[in-house]
Design an enzyme around this catalytic site. Structure first.
Site, PDB file in Angstrom:
ATOM      1  N   ARG A 126      -3.362  -4.708   8.448  1.00 23.23           N
ATOM      2  CA  ARG A 126      -4.271  -3.730   9.053  1.00 23.23           C
ATOM      3  C   ARG A 126      -5.540  -4.402   9.572  1.00 23.23           C
ATOM      4  O   ARG A 126      -6.161  -3.913  10.535  1.00 23.23           O
ATOM      5  CB  ARG A 126      -4.595  -2.603   8.077  1.00 23.23           C
ATOM      6  CG  ARG A 126      -5.093  -3.017   6.716  1.00 23.23           C
ATOM      7  CD  ARG A 126      -5.021  -1.838   5.740  1.00 23.23           C
ATOM      8  NE  ARG A 126      -5.006  -2.280   4.365  1.00 23.23           N
ATOM      9  CZ  ARG A 126      -6.055  -2.265   3.566  1.00 23.23           C
ATOM     10  NH1 ARG A 126      -7.216  -1.820   4.024  1.00 23.23           N
ATOM     11  NH2 ARG A 126      -5.958  -2.662   2.323  1.00 23.23           N
ATOM     12  N   ASP A 159      -6.807   1.757   8.646  1.00 24.69           N
ATOM     13  CA  ASP A 159      -5.522   2.381   8.951  1.00 24.69           C
ATOM     14  C   ASP A 159      -5.720   3.882   9.142  1.00 24.69           C
ATOM     15  O   ASP A 159      -6.837   4.405   9.002  1.00 24.69           O
ATOM     16  CB  ASP A 159      -4.464   2.082   7.874  1.00 24.69           C
ATOM     17  CG  ASP A 159      -4.856   2.596   6.490  1.00 24.69           C
ATOM     18  OD1 ASP A 159      -5.486   3.663   6.394  1.00 24.69           O
ATOM     19  OD2 ASP A 159      -4.521   1.926   5.491  1.00 24.69           O
ATOM     20  N   TYR A 173       6.403  -8.399   8.457  1.00 26.67           N
ATOM     21  CA  TYR A 173       6.162  -6.966   8.613  1.00 26.67           C
ATOM     22  C   TYR A 173       6.404  -6.519  10.053  1.00 26.67           C
ATOM     23  O   TYR A 173       6.263  -7.301  10.992  1.00 26.67           O
ATOM     24  CB  TYR A 173       4.707  -6.623   8.272  1.00 26.67           C
ATOM     25  CG  TYR A 173       4.259  -7.005   6.894  1.00 26.67           C
ATOM     26  CD1 TYR A 173       4.281  -6.091   5.842  1.00 26.67           C
ATOM     27  CD2 TYR A 173       3.784  -8.298   6.621  1.00 26.67           C
ATOM     28  CE1 TYR A 173       3.848  -6.446   4.571  1.00 26.67           C
ATOM     29  CE2 TYR A 173       3.358  -8.653   5.353  1.00 26.67           C
ATOM     30  CZ  TYR A 173       3.389  -7.726   4.341  1.00 26.67           C
ATOM     31  OH  TYR A 173       2.966  -8.090   3.088  1.00 26.67           O
ATOM     32  N   ASP A 220       0.837  -1.196   0.000  1.00 22.25           N
ATOM     33  CA  ASP A 220       0.000   0.000   0.000  1.00 22.25           C
ATOM     34  C   ASP A 220       0.876   1.252   0.000  1.00 22.25           C
ATOM     35  O   ASP A 220       2.026   1.220   0.457  1.00 22.25           O
ATOM     36  CB  ASP A 220      -0.904   0.020   1.234  1.00 22.25           C
ATOM     37  CG  ASP A 220      -1.997  -1.034   1.168  1.00 22.25           C
ATOM     38  OD1 ASP A 220      -2.304  -1.505   0.062  1.00 22.25           O
ATOM     39  OD2 ASP A 220      -2.545  -1.383   2.240  1.00 22.25           O
TER      40      ASP A 220
END
Length: 308
Positions: A186, A93, A79, A51
């Protein structure tokens, strides 16, 4: 998702894998377009979208290596993500529209305890702001039109989930997540907030591992441009076979290598792959990576050639 871009610019013959540390604010497609110009290579692809708000390792496939984009054996991603408790948004988010704000009373110990339910094989409902296809349309396109559709939960695997930092007074936390392809970090943050009863939004995301490649080995777009200007970009391009390091190798003679490249089927016994299970790398007599193959019905079957 794999993006592939073609240009009429002159090819320099560059082929292989270039690891880019994607900056915040860039789409993966933006990075592909930038590197296409920097490397002056007609074909550039990536295997794993990030993203715009995310940073981190983005493996790019140049030239003939674009053939590897959709057949990578290691689809694991890892991540580091920050999230804040007490808020929910329509994108899950901090870039989204705030839907709800709630008081937060839970402790870091409670956060860590709730992480357990998100480890292992879980079902995850894709967010509306995602690239998932539903009835021929991307969910994010529908979401931008104010349309919400029913989605089906999808199985994903979270191999590792750890709490790295806790700023309890700020309700701000950092986690490490190693997961299968298709996992939304997320959504883990959002669902954790729901489990804690106060909501949560992801505030930062950095991909540290993608398909076996680490962010420590990546370079920035600016570094790639400087290296290209100095004629040294090739030094940072990895051979495509590094993507298949987990596979066994079979070594062909010069004659058999030529036959395989010309599409001739060879006896598995003749080339030494009889009884081998799964996919393996096919190498020429000097160790040159030719492609991928498997043994089927007593023959060497080529699955993908990377040289001609």
């Amino acid at each position: 998702m794999t993006e592939q871009v073609e240009s009429n610019s002159l090819q320099t013959g560059l082929s292989g894998i270039l690891l880019i540390d994607k900056p915040e604010g860039f789409t993966s497609f933006d990075v592909v377009a930038k590197v296409r110009g920097i490397a002056r290579t007609r074909k550039v692809g990536h295997g794993g979208t990030l993203d715009p708000m995310a940073t981190g390792v983005l493996p790019l496939f140049l030239g003939a290596a674009t053939k590897a984009c959709d057949i990578l054996p290691d689809q694991t991603k890892a991540y580091e993500a920050w999230f804040r408790l007490g808020r929910t948004t329509d994108t899950q988010d901090s870039t989204g529209r705030v839907l709800c704000e709630s008081p937060v009373s839970c402790t870091a110990a409670q956060v860590e305890k709730e992480l357990e339910r998100f480890r292992g094989d879980i079902l995850q409902l894709p967010p509306m702001y995602s690239a998932v296809w539903v009835k021929g349309r991307r969910l994010y396109d529908l979401a931008r039109e104010g349309v919400e559709v029913q989605r089906q939960p999808r199985p994903v695997t979270v191999h590792e989930l750890r709490l790295l930092q806790a700023r309890e007074e700020e309700h701000l936390y950092k986690i490490y997540v190693s997961c299968s392809k298709g996992t939304y970090i997320r959504t883990i943050c959002h669902d954790l907030g729901q489990a804690l009863g106060c909501g949560a939004v992801m505030t930062g995301l950095r991909r540290v591992i993608s398909s076996g490649y680490r962010v420590e080995d990546a370079i920035t777009i600016e570094q790639a441009q400087r290296l290209a200007n100095e004629g040294m970009l090739e030094q940072k391009i990895l051979p495509v076979e590094t993507a298949f390091a987990s596979y066994e190798n079979i070594l062909l003679t010069a004659k058999n290598a030529r036959l395989v490249q010309n599409g001739v089927r060879l006896s598995a016994k003749q080339v030494g792959c009889e009884g081998k299970e799964g996919v393996f790398c096919i190498l020429g007599p000097n160790g040159q990576f030719l492609g991928l193959g498997c043994e089927k019905q007593g023959e060497l079957r080529v699955q993908k050639l990377f040289v001609r």
